[in-house]
Write a protein that holds these residues in place. Structure first.
Motif, PDB file in Angstrom:
ATOM      1  N   THR A  94    -160.029 -53.738  24.577  1.00  0.00           N
ATOM      2  CA  THR A  94    -160.668 -54.589  25.138  1.00  0.00           C
ATOM      3  C   THR A  94    -160.581 -56.024  24.604  1.00  0.00           C
ATOM      4  N   PRO A  95    -160.356 -56.262  23.255  1.00  0.00           N
ATOM      5  CA  PRO A  95    -160.463 -57.747  22.746  1.00  0.00           C
ATOM      6  C   PRO A  95    -159.140 -58.307  23.230  1.00  0.00           C
ATOM      7  N   GLY A  96    -157.927 -57.212  23.181  1.00  0.00           N
ATOM      8  CA  GLY A  96    -156.805 -57.772  23.696  1.00  0.00           C
ATOM      9  C   GLY A  96    -156.604 -58.093  25.149  1.00  0.00           C
ATOM     10  N   MET A  97    -157.525 -57.198  25.860  1.00  0.00           N
ATOM     11  CA  MET A  97    -157.498 -57.350  27.278  1.00  0.00           C
ATOM     12  C   MET A  97    -158.166 -58.865  27.770  1.00  0.00           C
ATOM     13  N   VAL A  98    -159.196 -58.985  27.054  1.00  0.00           N
ATOM     14  CA  VAL A  98    -159.865 -60.149  27.124  1.00  0.00           C
ATOM     15  C   VAL A  98    -159.167 -61.518  26.928  1.00  0.00           C
ATOM     16  N   MET A  99    -158.521 -61.546  25.652  1.00  0.00           N
ATOM     17  CA  MET A  99    -157.821 -62.669  25.236  1.00  0.00           C
ATOM     18  C   MET A  99    -156.655 -62.923  26.071  1.00  0.00           C
ATOM     19  N   SER A 100    -156.153 -62.127  26.854  1.00  0.00           N
ATOM     20  CA  SER A 100    -154.832 -62.144  27.749  1.00  0.00           C
ATOM     21  C   SER A 100    -155.669 -62.442  29.126  1.00  0.00           C
ATOM     22  N   ALA A 101    -156.673 -62.090  29.337  1.00  0.00           N
ATOM     23  CA  ALA A 101    -157.423 -62.687  30.614  1.00  0.00           C
ATOM     24  C   ALA A 101    -157.449 -64.249  30.517  1.00  0.00           C
ATOM     25  N   VAL A 102    -158.190 -64.513  29.267  1.00  0.00           N
ATOM     26  CA  VAL A 102    -158.443 -65.828  28.989  1.00  0.00           C
ATOM     27  C   VAL A 102    -157.248 -66.754  29.154  1.00  0.00           C
ATOM     28  N   ASP A 103    -156.073 -66.434  28.755  1.00  0.00           N
ATOM     29  CA  ASP A 103    -154.754 -67.068  28.849  1.00  0.00           C
ATOM     30  C   ASP A 103    -154.399 -67.125  30.202  1.00  0.00           C
ATOM     31  N   LEU A 104    -154.315 -65.801  30.847  1.00  0.00           N
ATOM     32  CA  LEU A 104    -154.093 -65.987  32.512  1.00  0.00           C
ATOM     33  C   LEU A 104    -154.846 -67.083  33.079  1.00  0.00           C
ATOM     34  N   VAL A 157    -157.123 -68.709  18.177  1.00  0.00           N
ATOM     35  CA  VAL A 157    -158.598 -68.255  18.779  1.00  0.00           C
ATOM     36  C   VAL A 157    -158.526 -66.549  18.983  1.00  0.00           C
ATOM     37  N   THR A 158    -159.537 -66.093  18.197  1.00  0.00           N
ATOM     38  CA  THR A 158    -159.643 -64.713  18.344  1.00  0.00           C
ATOM     39  C   THR A 158    -160.919 -64.351  19.159  1.00  0.00           C
ATOM     40  N   ILE A 159    -160.895 -63.036  19.428  1.00  0.00           N
ATOM     41  CA  ILE A 159    -162.086 -62.487  20.297  1.00  0.00           C
ATOM     42  C   ILE A 159    -163.433 -63.049  19.770  1.00  0.00           C
ATOM     43  N   GLU A 160    -163.559 -63.144  18.505  1.00  0.00           N
ATOM     44  CA  GLU A 160    -164.972 -63.573  17.797  1.00  0.00           C
ATOM     45  C   GLU A 160    -165.071 -64.980  18.065  1.00  0.00           C
ATOM     46  N   GLY A 161    -163.937 -65.781  18.538  1.00  0.00           N
ATOM     47  CA  GLY A 161    -164.147 -67.453  18.706  1.00  0.00           C
ATOM     48  C   GLY A 161    -164.692 -67.589  20.133  1.00  0.00           C
ATOM     49  N   LEU A 162    -164.583 -66.562  21.123  1.00  0.00           N
ATOM     50  CA  LEU A 162    -164.944 -67.011  22.330  1.00  0.00           C
ATOM     51  C   LEU A 162    -166.332 -67.149  22.929  1.00  0.00           C
ATOM     52  N   ALA A 163    -167.365 -66.305  22.301  1.00  0.00           N
ATOM     53  CA  ALA A 163    -168.875 -66.589  22.286  1.00  0.00           C
ATOM     54  C   ALA A 163    -169.277 -67.860  21.774  1.00  0.00           C
ATOM     55  N   ALA A 164    -169.999 -68.529  22.698  1.00  0.00           N
ATOM     56  CA  ALA A 164    -170.463 -69.941  22.248  1.00  0.00           C
ATOM     57  C   ALA A 164    -171.854 -69.859  22.083  1.00  0.00           C
ATOM     58  N   ASP A 165    -172.673 -70.004  21.021  1.00  0.00           N
ATOM     59  CA  ASP A 165    -174.140 -70.102  20.547  1.00  0.00           C
ATOM     60  C   ASP A 165    -174.820 -68.823  21.084  1.00  0.00           C
ATOM     61  N   GLY A 166    -174.058 -67.608  20.867  1.00  0.00           N
ATOM     62  CA  GLY A 166    -174.499 -66.248  21.012  1.00  0.00           C
ATOM     63  C   GLY A 166    -174.567 -65.859  22.462  1.00  0.00           C
ATOM     64  N   ALA A 167    -174.026 -66.633  23.299  1.00  0.00           N
ATOM     65  CA  ALA A 167    -173.756 -66.258  24.763  1.00  0.00           C
ATOM     66  C   ALA A 167    -172.647 -65.783  24.804  1.00  0.00           C
ATOM     67  N   LEU A 168    -172.450 -64.657  25.508  1.00  0.00           N
ATOM     68  CA  LEU A 168    -170.848 -64.111  25.863  1.00  0.00           C
ATOM     69  C   LEU A 168    -169.948 -65.108  26.530  1.00  0.00           C
ATOM     70  N   HIS A 169    -168.722 -65.067  26.327  1.00  0.00           N
ATOM     71  CA  HIS A 169    -167.922 -66.069  27.301  1.00  0.00           C
ATOM     72  C   HIS A 169    -168.116 -65.368  28.405  1.00  0.00           C
ATOM     73  N   PRO A 170    -167.882 -66.167  29.605  1.00  0.00           N
ATOM     74  CA  PRO A 170    -167.797 -65.476  31.001  1.00  0.00           C
ATOM     75  C   PRO A 170    -166.737 -64.453  31.094  1.00  0.00           C
ATOM     76  N   MET A 171    -165.721 -64.553  30.473  1.00  0.00           N
ATOM     77  CA  MET A 171    -164.831 -63.283  30.454  1.00  0.00           C
ATOM     78  C   MET A 171    -165.098 -61.950  29.964  1.00  0.00           C
ATOM     79  N   GLN A 172    -166.003 -62.151  28.840  1.00  0.00           N
ATOM     80  CA  GLN A 172    -166.488 -61.104  28.063  1.00  0.00           C
ATOM     81  C   GLN A 172    -167.614 -60.340  29.061  1.00  0.00           C
ATOM     82  N   GLN A 173    -168.513 -61.463  29.492  1.00  0.00           N
ATOM     83  CA  GLN A 173    -169.697 -61.095  30.083  1.00  0.00           C
ATOM     84  C   GLN A 173    -169.175 -60.252  31.385  1.00  0.00           C
ATOM     85  N   ALA A 174    -167.875 -60.718  32.049  1.00  0.00           N
ATOM     86  CA  ALA A 174    -167.354 -59.931  33.200  1.00  0.00           C
ATOM     87  C   ALA A 174    -166.865 -58.430  32.832  1.00  0.00           C
ATOM     88  N   PHE A 175    -166.486 -58.338  31.776  1.00  0.00           N
ATOM     89  CA  PHE A 175    -166.127 -56.846  31.022  1.00  0.00           C
ATOM     90  C   PHE A 175    -167.226 -56.125  31.130  1.00  0.00           C
TER      91      PHE A 175
END
Ligand code: FAD
Ligand code: FES
Ligand code: FES
Lengths: 155, 265
Positions: free
Chosen positions: A102-112, A72-90
């Motif tokens: 940022t992409p790395g920060m978000v992916m790392s945060a999602v794992d955390l 899963v990459t940063i492009e795989g987080l948003a579903a149906d055009g809506a930002l993933h909650p972690m992207q929205q929070a950034f």
């Protein structure tokens, strides 16, 4: 050699050289340029993606090692055009300036938060050891991850 | 990166056959040392042999008075393992302090000890606990495994399969991390085992070593005060942009005292 892997929910078969890095396959082979490459020393974490659910530095993994894996990459987080909650929070918390890390920060945060849904500020800071940001001083990144975690808990 | 062939054998026998057949072949475990090395063109193997297809090499289990950890066990798996946390919490804590989460999600026990980086953490635990390194050929006691800067007793073609750690009465590992890399500027592993006190030091010199003076002092009484006045000779210790030999020598004594305190806590 040919490898097959799942990237952002899609089965992909790619013809690669054995020395192709996963980051190169994603960026050059699959045009997923949201995964950034910012160092040569495996230290910055800008290239972080999830491989079978675990955050890894895609510049320090051969694409061949990811054969059969789910990526899963940063492009795989948003579903149906809506930002993933972690992207929205950034976005909401101004967790970025130039955005390169940022992409790395978000992916790392999602794992955390997948393993620790309510991390303390200290736990967030410790977790980010593998992600370097040259702009923000981390303050708003930590705030964003707190907010993203809270949004995910109530989602 | 230079070009190379990639193999992913399904058994130890197949891996050994490949190693025997290919002139310049390198084993790949977590890749957290090997891939950066290849990227910087510091190595140019003809082939990379990925160990991940070989079953059973990542197992973590208690066997009587010892903890057997497979060579392919990832740092994150060791850190999170209930078996490790119960039997040797110091070892779980050590694994949890290696590098960063992404490195811990890939890096392995076997890769770390075979690489024998002078600042790596695991060698301190292997030597400090008097562990035994099991390979495709034989069993090697820790005291004979680490032989020098990035050097081990392994023969060409030999594959580490697991490490067996005797469970100590108590133990602790304390490191002074390099703030950028998290490698140990100095790390000290202290253990009270059924065969006596062992103190192993990493980061300070070209290769992990035991500190006899501290072991003797702690054998008399296992308390931080036993190390009061401990003077570590800076002769032979490392000097680099991060720290001089004298400072490292000082850190060894400080980390040793903190480790004893932590082991007692
Ligand atoms: C940013 C960063 C920070 C790090 N920080 C730390 C730190 O704080 N402390 C620390 O200790 N380490 C640190 N490391 C190193 C990390 O722990 C590596 O995982 C480790 O050194 C190598 O393990 P690996 O499984 O990745 O091995 P690989 O890179 O796959 O292999 C390393 C070497 O060992 C050989 N090898 C691997 N497995 C075997 C086997 N079973 N039998 C025989 N030979 C084998 C390979 O051929 C290769 O020569 C860091 C690495 C990075 C990139
Ligand atoms: S680009 Fe992968 S860690 Fe820097
Ligand atoms: S926002 Fe610029 S590097 Fe982090």
């Amino acid at each position: 050699m040919d490898i097959t892997l799942a990237v952002n929910g899609r089965q992909v078969t790619a013809s690669i050289e054995a020395n192709t890095l996963l980051s190169a396959l994603l960026r050059e082979g699959l045009a997923l340029t949201g995964t950034h490459v910012a160092c040569d020393t495996s230290q910055c974490g800008a290239c972080t993606v999830l491989v079978d659910g675990a955050s890894v530095k895609s510049c320090t993994l051969l694409a061949a090692e990811a054969a059969g894996a789910t990526v899963v990459t940063i492009e795989g987080l948003a579903a149906d055009g809506a930002l993933h909650p972690m992207q929205q929070a950034f976005h909401d918390e101004h967790g970025l300036q130039c955005g390169f890390c940022t992409p790395g920060m978000v992916m790392s945060a999602v794992d955390l938060v997948a393993g620790n849904p309510d991390p303390s500020e200290a736990e967030i800071r410790a977790w980010l050891k593998g992600n370097i940001c040259r702009c923000t001083g981390y303050q708003n990144i930590v705030k964003a991850i707190c907010a993203g975690a809270a949004a995910l808990r109530s989602a | 990166m230079y070009s190379f062939a990639y193999h992913c054998p399904a058994s130890l026998a197949d891996a050994k056959a490949l190693l025997g057949r290919i002139e310049e072949a390198r084993l790949l475990a977590g890749g957290q040392t090997l891939i950066p090395t290849l990227k910087q063109r510091l190595a140019s193997p003809d082939a990379v042999i990925d160990l991940k297809g070989i079953g059973g090499l990542a197992a973590i289990e208690r066997r009587g008075d010892a903890l057997a950890i497979g060579a392919l066990a990832k740092h994150a798996a060791v850190a999170a393992s209930p078996v490790v946390r119960q039997a040797i919490p110091a070892l779980a804590g050590l694994a949890d302090g290696i590098g960063d989460p992404q490195v811990r999600n890939r890096g392995t026990l076997g890769g770390s000890i075979v690489n024998n980086d002078p600042a790596a953490d695991y060698p301190a635990a292997v030597l400090g606990l008097g562990a035994t390194v099991h390979t495709s050929e034989r069993a090697i006691p820790a005291d004979g495994f680490f032989t020098g800067l990035f050097e081990t007793d392994l023969e060409p073609g030999e594959i580490v399969t697991s490490v067996s750690f005797p469970i100590p009465h108590r133990a602790a590992y304390v490191k002074f991390p390099n703030p950028a890399s998290r490698y140990a500027m100095v790390g000290v592993f202290v253990a009270e085992t059924s065969s006596g006190i062992r103190v192993a030091v990493t980061g300070a010199g070209p290769c992990v070593f035991r500190l006899a003076a501290a072991e003797q002092a702690l054998a008399r009484s296992f308390a931080p005060a036993s190390l009061d006045g401990l003077r570590v000779d800076s002769q032979g210790l490392s000097s680099d942009i991060h720290a001089g030999a004298a400072y490292r020598a000082h850190l060894v004594a400080v980390m040793a005292r903190r480790a004893v305190l932590q082991a007692l806590g």
